[in-house]
Design an enzyme around this catalytic site. Structure first.
Site, PDB file in Angstrom:
ATOM      1  NE  ARG A  70       0.777   9.821   3.964  1.00 11.27           N
ATOM      2  CZ  ARG A  70      -0.369   9.339   4.384  1.00 11.27           C
ATOM      3  NH1 ARG A  70      -1.340  10.162   4.777  1.00 11.27           N
ATOM      4  NH2 ARG A  70      -0.591   8.053   4.390  1.00 11.27           N
ATOM      5  CE1 TYR A 198      10.042  10.214   8.244  1.00 10.42           C
ATOM      6  CE2 TYR A 198       7.956   9.998   7.072  1.00 10.42           C
ATOM      7  CZ  TYR A 198       9.141   9.447   7.528  1.00 10.42           C
ATOM      8  OH  TYR A 198       9.432   8.150   7.260  1.00 10.42           O
ATOM      9  CE  LYS A 207       1.170   9.589  -1.514  1.00  7.35           C
ATOM     10  NZ  LYS A 207       2.112   8.876  -0.750  1.00  7.35           N
ATOM     11  CG  HIS A 227      -1.882   6.700  -3.188  1.00  9.49           C
ATOM     12  ND1 HIS A 227      -2.256   6.258  -1.936  1.00  9.49           N
ATOM     13  CD2 HIS A 227      -0.522   6.742  -3.175  1.00  9.49           C
ATOM     14  CE1 HIS A 227      -1.175   6.042  -1.198  1.00  9.49           C
ATOM     15  NE2 HIS A 227      -0.111   6.316  -1.924  1.00  9.49           N
ATOM     16  CB  SER A 249       0.049   4.842   3.097  1.00  9.94           C
ATOM     17  OG  SER A 249      -0.357   6.008   2.412  1.00  9.94           O
ATOM     18  CB  CYS A 251      -1.514  -1.449   1.310  1.00 12.36           C
ATOM     19  SG  CYS A 251      -2.290  -1.061   2.889  1.00 12.36           S
ATOM     20  CG  ASP A 276       3.316   6.841  -3.620  1.00 12.13           C
ATOM     21  OD1 ASP A 276       2.788   5.928  -2.972  1.00 12.13           O
ATOM     22  OD2 ASP A 276       3.267   8.033  -3.262  1.00 12.13           O
ATOM     23  NE  ARG A 368       7.360   5.691   4.102  1.00 14.03           N
ATOM     24  CZ  ARG A 368       6.322   5.345   3.334  1.00 14.03           C
ATOM     25  NH1 ARG A 368       6.453   5.263   2.021  1.00 14.03           N
ATOM     26  NH2 ARG A 368       5.157   5.077   3.876  1.00 14.03           N
TER      27      ARG A 368
HETATM   28  P1  GTP Z   1       3.514   3.817   0.545  1.00 14.37           P
HETATM   29  O1  GTP Z   1       4.897   4.165   0.112  1.00 14.37           O
HETATM   30  O2  GTP Z   1       3.240   4.165   1.974  1.00 14.37           O
HETATM   31  O3  GTP Z   1       2.463   4.366  -0.346  1.00 14.37           O
HETATM   32  O4  GTP Z   1       3.440   2.190   0.609  1.00 14.37           O
HETATM   33  P2  GTP Z   1       3.325   1.050  -0.522  1.00 14.37           P
HETATM   34  O5  GTP Z   1       1.901   0.860  -0.899  1.00 14.37           O
HETATM   35  O6  GTP Z   1       4.297   1.309  -1.607  1.00 14.37           O
HETATM   36  O7  GTP Z   1       3.759  -0.264   0.305  1.00 14.37           O
HETATM   37  P3  GTP Z   1       5.054  -1.183   0.202  1.00 14.37           P
HETATM   38  O8  GTP Z   1       5.177  -1.862  -1.114  1.00 14.37           O
HETATM   39  O9  GTP Z   1       6.220  -0.399   0.665  1.00 14.37           O
HETATM   40  O10 GTP Z   1       4.714  -2.319   1.272  1.00 14.37           O
HETATM   41  C1  GTP Z   1       4.476  -2.024   2.626  1.00 14.37           C
HETATM   42  C2  GTP Z   1       4.561  -3.268   3.456  1.00 14.37           C
HETATM   43  O11 GTP Z   1       3.707  -4.291   2.944  1.00 14.37           O
HETATM   44  C3  GTP Z   1       5.964  -3.858   3.516  1.00 14.37           C
HETATM   45  O12 GTP Z   1       6.262  -4.205   4.844  1.00 14.37           O
HETATM   46  C4  GTP Z   1       5.875  -5.077   2.651  1.00 14.37           C
HETATM   47  O13 GTP Z   1       6.777  -6.065   3.049  1.00 14.37           O
HETATM   48  C5  GTP Z   1       4.413  -5.505   2.794  1.00 14.37           C
HETATM   49  N1  GTP Z   1       3.924  -6.211   1.574  1.00 14.37           N
HETATM   50  C6  GTP Z   1       4.023  -5.754   0.311  1.00 14.37           C
HETATM   51  N2  GTP Z   1       3.518  -6.662  -0.580  1.00 14.37           N
HETATM   52  C7  GTP Z   1       3.089  -7.703   0.158  1.00 14.37           C
HETATM   53  C8  GTP Z   1       2.468  -8.948  -0.178  1.00 14.37           C
HETATM   54  O14 GTP Z   1       2.214  -9.280  -1.342  1.00 14.37           O
HETATM   55  N3  GTP Z   1       2.154  -9.783   0.851  1.00 14.37           N
HETATM   56  C9  GTP Z   1       2.424  -9.436   2.158  1.00 14.37           C
HETATM   57  N4  GTP Z   1       2.092 -10.283   3.102  1.00 14.37           N
HETATM   58  N5  GTP Z   1       3.019  -8.272   2.508  1.00 14.37           N
HETATM   59  C10 GTP Z   1       3.343  -7.416   1.529  1.00 14.37           C
HETATM   60  C1  SPV Z   2       2.302   7.321   1.755  1.00 12.15           C
HETATM   61  O1  SPV Z   2       2.104   7.500   2.970  1.00 12.15           O
HETATM   62  O2  SPV Z   2       1.402   6.923   0.980  1.00 12.15           O
HETATM   63  C2  SPV Z   2       3.650   7.524   1.207  1.00 12.15           C
HETATM   64  C3  SPV Z   2       4.665   8.126   2.064  1.00 12.15           C
HETATM   65  O3  SPV Z   2       3.882   7.226   0.039  1.00 12.15           O
HETATM   66  S1  SPV Z   2       4.483   9.850   2.199  1.00 12.15           S
HETATM   67  O4  SPV Z   2       5.407  10.479   1.262  1.00 12.15           O
HETATM   68  O5  SPV Z   2       4.837  10.213   3.586  1.00 12.15           O
HETATM   69  O6  SPV Z   2       3.138  10.234   1.869  1.00 12.15           O
HETATM   70 MN    MN Z   3       2.031   6.380  -0.990  1.00 17.38          MN
END
Ligand code: GTP
Ligand code: SPV
Ligand code: MN
Length: 584
Positions: A70, A198, A207, A227, A249, A251, A276, A368
């Site tokens: 993004r 993307y 989003k 979110h 994002s 996290c 999400d 992704r």
């Molecule tokens: P978006 O799709 O961007 O909104 O991201 P998201 O909030 O769904 O994040 P996602 O669950 O994909 O996690 C992103 C990163 O954080 C990955 O590399 C995970 O391995 C890491 N992660 C997720 N949960 C944990 C946790 O409990 N502890 C740690 N240390 N890392 C974590």
């Molecule tokens: C985020 O960035 O929070 C995502 C990926 O979930 S995107 O669809 O690029 O916004």
């Molecule tokens: Mn997201």
């Protein structure tokens, strides 16, 4: 396919006159149509076929290397008044947008097919679902939209002859970052996106529609567009609870939504409703009910393994599109954090030769997968629930190497709103720009709120004032605190269930918390520890609330709040003052 909606037909005609595509294709959402989109992209090299024995129906897309995340600096809210975009959004007047950005669409689809993609955000049977139409010259976008949304006929049937749909206009343009704009017109419910193919820039249902435009509709109509992931937990006693969680994002939303209970916590079951986005509406009983407007996952790939997130891994094993991962000589997808070590030679995300020890990652850090929810072993049947699931707890959280304890509970809805409003997190690769810098990210909505963030907080407070409202408890978590050795203190992932379990017991009224200036933190020993290897010193560090550190945090909060002038709601100021007083 013929369409019957006159407003849609007129709009498509206007747009094709301006953008001059070679052909116009109305998407019906069928499998045959998807298959032909895929074949075309395989022919043109937009997609590469992955190993069909191990990944049937899976493909790899390499995006333009300058178009991988993004772009918040190119994202604008185009409200009539600048004040309505607020201090945290970029603003462009609708007149400027017409003068500066509309010309970028002129003739932009020459030599391309225009896809008209009607989509429904939310379950087919839900009164809370909303229709959008994205017009795009990217077959990759059309294919991804079919995974991410309920696309085609189902949306047109819902729309009928109504004019009530979000209009999204998307063109790859020339993919130049200088001519890349993601514009939102909250008053007319329109989106214009040009210059990027993307994720969140281009899959406009996600989003742009489900958060930026929907947040404005939600304010006008008395609901919330957030979110947030949605999950269900069933306890060993058979009681079912639902939790929404907002993390910025990359996290941990997808990971938490698909959590697998640790072996030492038998009898718990976690189901995924969404990973999400949540749309929360009041039920007749005064509770907030959440639907997931999406139908698929657009998940972060790196770090996904059978140890961290087996459900995500399983979701990608068929009918999925990988974007910007590496490829092995056997045409298997590979990424940093994969179960298998990297083979001696790989093709990296840019298509170049790669060997272990190279100076750059093989998969892009924001690579992704796009996968149907139906693929997910933990998917809840309530993904299709018309009224949504009743929410017992709302959780905010972010990446904070220091400061925020593992978990704390707010004192009230108003205080919970303040906790959300003052969230901060280290930046990630999900957006272009520096990574690892702490920034304020209220409710994880900083890049996604379609109007003035001060008004948004006010809307949150007004939700709490609704007569008869039975609101969820509000918590804050931090899985990412680091020790002196720089390592994460908390094991995270499956063990996060221990924290969710503590929340549930708090929802039930268990005496498991002690009061601190920032909220209630767990009493020592009140988080299930059986099977966990966390030392007493580490527990001290995880649950610590140091007043001096929080006073410093408060000055950062004050600086942030100052941007809002008189848009800062009185209820938020009250909570700020009360916190200052408690901190001494
Ligand atoms: P978006 O799709 O961007 O909104 O991201 P998201 O909030 O769904 O994040 P996602 O669950 O994909 O996690 C992103 C990163 O954080 C990955 O590399 C995970 O391995 C890491 N992660 C997720 N949960 C944990 C946790 O409990 N502890 C740690 N240390 N890392 C974590
Ligand atoms: C985020 O960035 O929070 C995502 C990926 O979930 S995107 O669809 O690029 O916004
Ligand atoms: Mn997201």
């Amino acid at each position: 396919m013929s369409i019957v909606n006159k407003k849609l037909e007129t709009w498509v005609k206007e747009l094709s006159d301006w953008t001059k595509p070679d052909a116009v294709h109305f998407c019906d959402g069928s499998q045959a149509e998807y298959d032909s989109l895929i074949s075309r992209m395989l022919e043109s090299g937009t997609l590469h076929r992955l190993n069909q024995d191990q990944f049937p129906g899976c493909y790899l897309h390499r995006s333009d290397p300058g178009d991988v995340a993004r772009v918040e600096h190119c994202t604008f809210i185009c409200s009539q008044k600048k004040e309505d975009a607020g201090p945290t959004n970029n603003w462009m007047s609708p007149d400027d947008a017409r003068a500066k950005v509309w010309p970028l669409f002129k003739d932009a689809m020459k030599g391309r097919t225009m896809y008209v993609v009607p989509y429904l955000m939310g379950p087919e049977a839900s009164p809370f679902s909303k229709v959008g139409v994205e017009i795009t010259d990217s077959p990759y976008v059309a294919a991804n939209m079919r995974i991410m949304t309920r696309m085609g006929k189902v949306a047109l049937d819902r729309l009928g002859d109504s004019d009530d749909f979000v209009r999204g206009t998307h063109s790859l343009g020339d993919l130049s970052p200088e001519r890349r704009f993601i514009l939102h017109f909250p008053e007319t419910r329109e989106i214009w996106s040009v210059g990027s193919g993307y994720g969140g820039n281009a899959l406009l249902g996600k989003k742009c529609h489900a958060l930026r435009i929907a947040s404005v509709q939600a304010r006008d109509e008395g609901w919330l567009a957030e979110h947030m992931l949605i999950l269900a937990i069933t306890t060993p006693a058979g009681e079912k609870y639902h939790i929404c969680a907002a993390f910025p994002s990359a996290c941990g939303k997808t990971n938490l939504a698909m959590l697998i209970p640790p072996a030492s916590m038998p009898g718990y079951k976690v189901e995924t409703v969404g990973d999400d986005i949540s749309w929360l509406n009041f039920g007749d009983d005064g509770r907030l009910y959440a639907i997931n407007p999406e139908n698929g996952f657009f998940g972060v790939v790196p770090g996904t393994s059978s140890k961290t997130n087996p459900n995500a891994l399983a979701s990608t094993k068929k009918n999925s599109i990988f974007t910007n991962v590496a490829e092995t000589p056997d045409h298997l997808p590979w990424w940093e954090g994969h179960d298998d070590p990297a083979p001696a030679t790989l093709t990296d995300w840019k298509g170049g030769e790669w060997h272990p020890g190279a100076d750059h990652p093989a998969a892009h850090p924001n690579s992704r997968f796009t996968a149907p929810i139906a693929n997910c072993p933990s998917a809840s049947k309530d993904v299709e629930s018309a009224k949504g699931v009743p929410i017992d707890a709302i959780v905010f959280g972010g990446r904070r190497a220091k400061l925020a304890p593992l978990v704390y509970e707010s004192f009230s809805w108003q205080h919970g709103t303040f906790v959300g409003a003052t969230m901060a997190s280290e930046t990630t690769a999900a957006a272009t720009g520096a990574v690892g810098v702490v920034r304020r990210d209220p409710m994880a909505m900083l890049p996604f709120c379609g109007y003035n963030m001060g008004d948004y907080w006010n809307h949150w407070l007004s939700i709490g004032d609704k007569p008869g409202a039975k609101l969820p408890k509000v918590f804050h978590v931090n899985w990412f605190k680091r020790g002196a050795d720089g390592k994460f203190i908390w094991p995270g992932f499956g063990d996060n269930l221990r924290v969710l379990d503590w929340m549930i017991r708090r929802v039930k009224g268990e005496d498991a918390a002690q009061e601190t200036p920032i909220g209630y933190v767990p009493k020592r020993g009140s988080i299930a520890e059986n099977g966990l290897n966390v030392s007493a010193e580490k527990w001290d560090e995880l649950l610590k609330v140091a007043a001096a550190d929080w006073r410093e945090e408060l000055s950062g909060i004050d600086e942030f709040f100052a941007k809002f002038g008189d848009k800062l709601p009185a209820g938020i100021r009250e909570e700020r003052d009360a916190l200052a007083k408690r901190l001494g």
